[in-house]
Write an enzyme that holds these catalytic residues in place. Structure first.
Site, mmCIF file in Angstrom:
data_model
loop_
_atom_site.group_PDB
_atom_site.id
_atom_site.type_symbol
_atom_site.label_atom_id
_atom_site.label_comp_id
_atom_site.label_asym_id
_atom_site.label_seq_id
_atom_site.Cartn_x
_atom_site.Cartn_y
_atom_site.Cartn_z
ATOM 1 N N GLU A 165 -2.815 -8.769 3.200
ATOM 2 C CA GLU A 165 -3.155 -9.270 4.538
ATOM 3 C C GLU A 165 -4.651 -9.174 4.833
ATOM 4 O O GLU A 165 -5.139 -9.764 5.804
ATOM 5 C CB GLU A 165 -2.345 -8.517 5.597
ATOM 6 C CG GLU A 165 -2.810 -7.114 5.927
ATOM 7 C CD GLU A 165 -2.378 -6.035 4.945
ATOM 8 O OE1 GLU A 165 -2.584 -4.845 5.242
ATOM 9 O OE2 GLU A 165 -1.832 -6.385 3.874
ATOM 10 N N CYS A 181 0.841 -1.197 0.000
ATOM 11 C CA CYS A 181 0.000 0.000 0.000
ATOM 12 C C CYS A 181 0.878 1.251 0.000
ATOM 13 O O CYS A 181 1.585 1.496 -0.969
ATOM 14 C CB CYS A 181 -0.988 -0.025 1.168
ATOM 15 S SG CYS A 181 -2.295 1.220 0.995
ATOM 16 N N HIS A 229 -4.037 -4.576 -0.137
ATOM 17 C CA HIS A 229 -3.636 -5.150 1.150
ATOM 18 C C HIS A 229 -3.756 -6.674 1.088
ATOM 19 O O HIS A 229 -4.840 -7.210 1.313
ATOM 20 C CB HIS A 229 -4.519 -4.605 2.274
ATOM 21 C CG HIS A 229 -4.262 -3.177 2.605
ATOM 22 N ND1 HIS A 229 -3.286 -2.796 3.498
ATOM 23 C CD2 HIS A 229 -4.834 -2.035 2.157
ATOM 24 C CE1 HIS A 229 -3.278 -1.473 3.598
ATOM 25 N NE2 HIS A 229 -4.198 -0.989 2.786
#
Length: 198
Positions: free
Chosen positions: A180, A76, A178
């Site tokens: 994650e 990001c 992202h």
């Protein structure tokens, strides 16, 4: 050992939780020696480019990150700060990638920031992300994007602009979204990064 760079940015905990789920030994640190000695480095975060670059410059992390030889994964804002320049605050960035960071100009009612799921279209020069990721969806939250260039290994589109979803150059890897927070596909991308050897 995976070093996750602690540089006063937001949203780093989600990356730590993802690494815990995968079962990878990791440490959150701003210690130059620890970062330099790590097997791989993750450079994540959410924040404003100008204030973040000020912090990186003041702590010597800009030069450290630029000099790293092991695989580094920018996520990001981490991806954007690895580029040459950001329109956010009109600030020079770390300069690993020559691409520039630009602000979305809304069209057709598109909202900025861009928040939500968008696809990841792998480019022909991708050589590190698993092929099954192609055209799958990942989670994005950003108002600025990285223009496409020679280092682009995946693209997506928003506000009528095709932009870089992922970059790769030498030992530097990066994702605008992202991973994650992107469920199974995001975990696969993290695992793909952990498996690179250069």
């Amino acid at each position: 050992m995976i070093a996750v760079i602690d540089y006063n940015a937001g949203n780093i905990r989600s990356v730590l939780y993802a690494l815990e789920r995968i079962g990878v030994e990791h440490v959150l640190t701003s210690d130059h020696d620890v970062i330099r000695a790590a097997d791989k480095v993750i450079f994540p975060g959410v924040g404003a480019a100008e204030s973040t670059m000020k912090h990186l410059n003041e702590t010597g992390l800009t030069e450290l990150i630029r000099s790293l030889k092991q695989p580094v994964f920018g996520i990001c804002v981490g991806m954007q700060l690895l580029c040459s320049h950001s329109e956010e605050g009109d600030v020079p960035c770390i300069g690993v990638f020559p691409e520039r960071v630009k602000r979305f100009r809304p069209v057709n009612g598109d909202k900025v920031p861009h928040m939500g799921w968008n696809n990841v279209k792998l480019s022909a020069n991708n050589n590190w992300v698993s092929k099954e990721v192609d055209n799958d969806f990942c989670y994005y939250v950003h108002s600025y994007y990285v223009e496409t260039g020679a280092d682009t290994v995946a693209t997506t589109e928003y506000c009528g602009v095709e932009y870089a979803a992922m970059l790769q150059k030498d030992n530097f890897y990066a994702a605008q979204f992202h991973p994650e927070k992107s469920a199974a596909v995001g975990e696969q991308i993290i695992r793909d990064f952990l498996a690179v050897d250069n």
